[in-house]
Design a protein around this motif. Structure first.
Motif, short mmCIF file in Angstrom:
data_model
loop_
_atom_site.label_atom_id
_atom_site.label_comp_id
_atom_site.label_asym_id
_atom_site.label_seq_id
_atom_site.Cartn_x
_atom_site.Cartn_y
_atom_site.Cartn_z
N VAL A 1 1.09 -0.74 0.17
CA VAL A 1 -0.38 -0.31 0.45
C VAL A 1 0.68 1.19 -0.24
N SER A 2 2.15 1.04 0.66
CA SER A 2 2.59 2.25 0.75
C SER A 2 3.87 2.55 -0.73
N ARG B 1 1.74 4.15 -3.18
CA ARG B 1 1.05 5.68 -2.48
C ARG B 1 1.92 6.57 -3.39
N ASP B 2 2.83 6.08 -3.43
CA ASP B 2 4.94 6.81 -3.31
C ASP B 2 4.79 6.56 -5.55
N ALA C 1 -4.12 9.14 -2.37
CA ALA C 1 -2.64 8.80 -2.28
C ALA C 1 -1.78 10.55 -2.25
N GLY D 1 -2.59 11.41 1.56
CA GLY D 1 -2.60 10.54 1.89
C GLY D 1 -3.72 9.44 2.93
N ASP D 2 -4.85 9.44 2.15
CA ASP D 2 -6.08 8.44 2.55
C ASP D 2 -5.67 7.42 1.24
N LEU D 3 -5.16 6.84 2.11
CA LEU D 3 -4.15 4.95 1.65
C LEU D 3 -5.61 4.27 1.58
N THR D 4 -6.45 4.03 2.72
CA THR D 4 -8.10 3.50 2.00
C THR D 4 -8.34 3.58 0.82
N GLY E 1 -7.19 5.36 -1.68
CA GLY E 1 -5.67 4.51 -2.97
C GLY E 1 -6.46 3.54 -3.09
N THR E 2 -6.55 2.77 -1.74
CA THR E 2 -5.77 0.61 -2.36
C THR E 2 -7.29 0.54 -2.90
#
Length: 204
Positions: free
Chosen positions: A36-37, A40-41, A111, A114-117, A119-120
């Motif tokens: 997930v990280s 985002r990158d 992304a 910073g909303d990883l949920t 984004g995924t």
């Protein structure tokens, strides 16, 4: 038969295919093993390519739908069943393309925030929507049927359209149960070549 319409139609076919293929090249999918990280990158690093690629995909899909509609008009098939199916297929593919683009933009925006949920989730929905392209009516199937009954293009274009469309429709089903994306990508390139060649033929 209006020369102006032929010019507009031909250019839609040529530039629509070029825009669509360019969007795939410009907007590569992240590796499947990314965390997930890392996703985002990837989204932050490739922001401009993803956003512009999404725009190219939408415009390319729209231009190709317009090209198909123009072929129906030039063939005098606007009141024939194949003509109506072409309109349905073009509208469906354009709608699916815009839905996929929405998730591309949603993934990038999530992304950056910073909303990883979200984004995924957007990334997962992109992959799901991509299957819908090949479940939706293959545009070249009804286009091929329209061309069989018209004299606007050489007959070989009709046969090739039917073959390419049928292949994509079959792969749309088989691809749900296995990994066929590399093969499907090759067929989509052949389809793009068909659109470019047909656009050039309409211009002439």
């Amino acid at each position: 038969m209006s020369p102006r319409l032929r010019i507009v139609a031909g250019l839609c076919g040529i530039f629509g295919a070029i825009a669509l293929v360019s969007s795939f090249i410009m907007n590569p999918a992240p590796p499947a093993e990314f965390t997930v990280s890392q996703l985002r990158d990837f989204a932050v690093q490739h922001h401009n390519g993803i956003v512009f690629g999404a725009w190219l995909q939408g415009m390319g899909s729209q231009l190709l739908a317009l090209f198909a509609i123009a072929l129906v008009h030039l063939a005098g098939a606007t009141h024939q069943f194949a003509g109506w199916v072409t309109l349905l297929a073009g509208a469906t593919i354009l709608m699916v393309s815009l839905v996929e683009i929405t998730f591309y933009l949603g993934a990038v925006q999530a992304a950056e925030a910073g909303d990883l949920t979200n984004g995924t989730v957007s990334n997962a929905l992109i992959k799901a929507v991509q299957h819908v392209f090949l479940i939706a009516p293959a545009l070249l199937l009804p286009v091929g049927a329209v061309l069989l009954g018209a004299q606007i293009l050489p007959r070989v274009f009709a046969y090739l359209a039917l073959a390419i469309g049928a292949t994509l429709q079959i792969f749309g089903l088989v691809g749900l149960f296995g990994v066929l994306q590399p093969v499907i990508d090759d067929v989509l390139i052949v389809q793009a070549i068909w659109f470019v060649a047909a656009g050039v033929a309409v211009l002439w």
